[in-house]
Design a protein around this motif. Structure first.
Motif, PDB file in Angstrom:
ATOM      1  N   THR A  41       0.832  -1.202   0.000  1.00 27.05           N
ATOM      2  CA  THR A  41       0.000   0.000   0.000  1.00 27.05           C
ATOM      3  C   THR A  41       0.870   1.256   0.000  1.00 27.05           C
ATOM      4  O   THR A  41       2.083   1.176   0.237  1.00 27.05           O
ATOM      5  CB  THR A  41      -0.912   0.030   1.247  1.00 27.05           C
ATOM      6  OG1 THR A  41      -0.095   0.197   2.408  1.00 27.05           O
ATOM      7  CG2 THR A  41      -1.748  -1.239   1.353  1.00 27.05           C
ATOM      8  N   SER A  42       0.248   2.387  -0.212  1.00 30.83           N
ATOM      9  CA  SER A  42       0.969   3.665  -0.134  1.00 30.83           C
ATOM     10  C   SER A  42       1.562   3.855   1.253  1.00 30.83           C
ATOM     11  O   SER A  42       2.682   4.351   1.400  1.00 30.83           O
ATOM     12  CB  SER A  42       0.030   4.830  -0.445  1.00 30.83           C
ATOM     13  OG  SER A  42      -0.395   4.771  -1.769  1.00 30.83           O
ATOM     14  N   GLU A  43       0.821   3.474   2.253  1.00 32.12           N
ATOM     15  CA  GLU A  43       1.298   3.597   3.632  1.00 32.12           C
ATOM     16  C   GLU A  43       2.560   2.760   3.858  1.00 32.12           C
ATOM     17  O   GLU A  43       3.481   3.186   4.553  1.00 32.12           O
ATOM     18  CB  GLU A  43       0.196   3.156   4.599  1.00 32.12           C
ATOM     19  CG  GLU A  43       0.533   3.371   6.053  1.00 32.12           C
ATOM     20  CD  GLU A  43      -0.624   2.957   6.958  1.00 32.12           C
ATOM     21  OE1 GLU A  43      -0.338   2.412   8.037  1.00 32.12           O
ATOM     22  OE2 GLU A  43      -1.783   3.177   6.579  1.00 32.12           O
ATOM     23  N   ASP A  44       2.617   1.586   3.244  1.00 29.82           N
ATOM     24  CA  ASP A  44       3.779   0.704   3.393  1.00 29.82           C
ATOM     25  C   ASP A  44       5.061   1.352   2.890  1.00 29.82           C
ATOM     26  O   ASP A  44       6.142   1.114   3.434  1.00 29.82           O
ATOM     27  CB  ASP A  44       3.582  -0.607   2.617  1.00 29.82           C
ATOM     28  CG  ASP A  44       2.532  -1.515   3.211  1.00 29.82           C
ATOM     29  OD1 ASP A  44       2.311  -1.465   4.435  1.00 29.82           O
ATOM     30  OD2 ASP A  44       1.930  -2.288   2.432  1.00 29.82           O
ATOM     31  N   ILE A  45       4.953   2.124   1.826  1.00 30.47           N
ATOM     32  CA  ILE A  45       6.167   2.640   1.189  1.00 30.47           C
ATOM     33  C   ILE A  45       6.450   4.106   1.484  1.00 30.47           C
ATOM     34  O   ILE A  45       7.473   4.630   1.048  1.00 30.47           O
ATOM     35  CB  ILE A  45       6.125   2.416  -0.334  1.00 30.47           C
ATOM     36  CG1 ILE A  45       4.867   3.024  -0.932  1.00 30.47           C
ATOM     37  CG2 ILE A  45       6.239   0.956  -0.668  1.00 30.47           C
ATOM     38  CD1 ILE A  45       4.843   2.992  -2.431  1.00 30.47           C
ATOM     39  N   ALA A  46       5.600   4.755   2.241  1.00 30.02           N
ATOM     40  CA  ALA A  46       5.747   6.190   2.498  1.00 30.02           C
ATOM     41  C   ALA A  46       7.090   6.547   3.128  1.00 30.02           C
ATOM     42  O   ALA A  46       7.644   7.606   2.844  1.00 30.02           O
ATOM     43  CB  ALA A  46       4.605   6.693   3.372  1.00 30.02           C
ATOM     44  N   ASP A  47       7.624   5.686   3.968  1.00 33.13           N
ATOM     45  CA  ASP A  47       8.865   6.007   4.678  1.00 33.13           C
ATOM     46  C   ASP A  47      10.070   5.195   4.205  1.00 33.13           C
ATOM     47  O   ASP A  47      11.085   5.132   4.892  1.00 33.13           O
ATOM     48  CB  ASP A  47       8.662   5.803   6.184  1.00 33.13           C
ATOM     49  CG  ASP A  47       7.640   6.777   6.744  1.00 33.13           C
ATOM     50  OD1 ASP A  47       7.638   7.941   6.309  1.00 33.13           O
ATOM     51  OD2 ASP A  47       6.835   6.365   7.603  1.00 33.13           O
ATOM     52  N   ILE A  48       9.969   4.580   3.042  1.00 31.29           N
ATOM     53  CA  ILE A  48      11.088   3.817   2.489  1.00 31.29           C
ATOM     54  C   ILE A  48      12.199   4.791   2.106  1.00 31.29           C
ATOM     55  O   ILE A  48      11.961   5.754   1.381  1.00 31.29           O
ATOM     56  CB  ILE A  48      10.647   3.003   1.250  1.00 31.29           C
ATOM     57  CG1 ILE A  48       9.590   1.977   1.609  1.00 31.29           C
ATOM     58  CG2 ILE A  48      11.842   2.372   0.549  1.00 31.29           C
ATOM     59  CD1 ILE A  48      10.070   0.793   2.387  1.00 31.29           C
ATOM     60  N   ALA A  49      13.408   4.536   2.588  1.00 32.45           N
ATOM     61  CA  ALA A  49      14.523   5.432   2.288  1.00 32.45           C
ATOM     62  C   ALA A  49      15.678   4.720   1.582  1.00 32.45           C
ATOM     63  O   ALA A  49      16.510   5.368   0.963  1.00 32.45           O
ATOM     64  CB  ALA A  49      15.034   6.084   3.573  1.00 32.45           C
ATOM     65  N   HIS A  50      15.718   3.405   1.684  1.00 31.10           N
ATOM     66  CA  HIS A  50      16.787   2.626   1.059  1.00 31.10           C
ATOM     67  C   HIS A  50      16.194   1.402   0.380  1.00 31.10           C
ATOM     68  O   HIS A  50      15.142   0.915   0.787  1.00 31.10           O
ATOM     69  CB  HIS A  50      17.805   2.153   2.105  1.00 31.10           C
ATOM     70  CG  HIS A  50      18.648   3.250   2.643  1.00 31.10           C
ATOM     71  ND1 HIS A  50      19.681   3.793   1.942  1.00 31.10           N
ATOM     72  CD2 HIS A  50      18.602   3.916   3.814  1.00 31.10           C
ATOM     73  CE1 HIS A  50      20.245   4.751   2.653  1.00 31.10           C
ATOM     74  NE2 HIS A  50      19.604   4.852   3.801  1.00 31.10           N
ATOM     75  N   SER A  51      16.900   0.926  -0.617  1.00 31.17           N
ATOM     76  CA  SER A  51      16.419  -0.259  -1.308  1.00 31.17           C
ATOM     77  C   SER A  51      16.341  -1.455  -0.360  1.00 31.17           C
ATOM     78  O   SER A  51      15.473  -2.305  -0.511  1.00 31.17           O
ATOM     79  CB  SER A  51      17.302  -0.577  -2.517  1.00 31.17           C
ATOM     80  OG  SER A  51      18.635  -0.802  -2.121  1.00 31.17           O
ATOM     81  N   ASP A  52      17.227  -1.506   0.657  1.00 37.38           N
ATOM     82  CA  ASP A  52      17.158  -2.627   1.595  1.00 37.38           C
ATOM     83  C   ASP A  52      15.869  -2.593   2.413  1.00 37.38           C
ATOM     84  O   ASP A  52      15.351  -3.633   2.816  1.00 37.38           O
ATOM     85  CB  ASP A  52      18.391  -2.716   2.497  1.00 37.38           C
ATOM     86  CG  ASP A  52      18.643  -1.468   3.317  1.00 37.38           C
ATOM     87  OD1 ASP A  52      18.071  -0.414   3.028  1.00 37.38           O
ATOM     88  OD2 ASP A  52      19.452  -1.557   4.259  1.00 37.38           O
ATOM     89  N   ALA A  53      15.311  -1.401   2.640  1.00 36.03           N
ATOM     90  CA  ALA A  53      14.028  -1.299   3.351  1.00 36.03           C
ATOM     91  C   ALA A  53      12.900  -1.850   2.479  1.00 36.03           C
ATOM     92  O   ALA A  53      11.974  -2.492   2.985  1.00 36.03           O
ATOM     93  CB  ALA A  53      13.747   0.139   3.745  1.00 36.03           C
TER      94      ALA A  53
END
Length: 178
Positions: A146-158
């Motif tokens: 979801t959008s909520e899942d990825i909102a705080d992704i900062a690195h590809s490892d996340a």
């Protein structure tokens, strides 16, 4: 692993939210997915908006996964991604249709990007959650992001960790949401 520019995530999410019409909303989410996934080592965009040979089913995004050790090594070489930028959660009929398209292509893993999630109660496996759980019986695994899942992704490892978590939750509990 490579960082994902925070401004790029937020700009992409903003475009997803502000896109005007249905086609524009879908295209904005597909563009976002195509910009996001190549940050993962070993991932390439193989095709977009591809029809099957009979022109009866369209796939939004096909990813080539070289199974890089720092990437999605735990997933198959070909990953199909369905993008649903809807104002409401995606229903069971659409989830079932995506599962069917995966099976028609011999794929056992897929990613459903549903900006507002899917219908039903995860713990009770109702509505769309049931379709995802039922697909497991035949070995088809659909990870819902979801959008909520990825909102705080900062690195590809996340992002890799998120997909690992989604896959583990799916197999262990029958749902992507706890």
């Amino acid at each position: 692993m490579p960082p994902i520019p925070n401004h790029q995530i937020h700009a992409g999410l903003q475009q997803i939210v502000t896109a005007a019409g249905t086609a524009e909303k879908g295209r904005a989410l597909e563009n976002f997915v195509c910009e996001l996934f190549p940050f993962i080592p070993g991932i390439e965009i193989a095709q977009r908006n591809a029809l099957n040979a009979f022109e009866t089913e369209e796939l939004d995004v096909a990813l080539w996964n070289a199974r890089h050790q720092e990437g999605l090594y735990f997933l198959p070489n070909i990953l199909l991604v369905e993008c649903k930028n809807w104002s409401n959660p995606v229903g069971s009929q659409e989830v079932s249709y995506f599962v069917q398209r995966l099976r028609h292509r011999g794929c056992d893993h897929g990613i459903l990007f549903a900006t507002n999630g899917i219908t039903g109660v995860p713990a009770d496996l109702t509505r769309a959650h049931y379709e995802i759980a039922a697909a497991l019986e035949s070995g088809t695994r659909v990870m819902v992001v979801t959008s909520e899942d990825i909102a705080d992704i900062a690195h590809s490892d996340a992002l890799v960790s998120l997909l690992k978590l989604k896959l583990c939750q799916l197999v262990v509990s029958g749902t992507n949401f706890l």
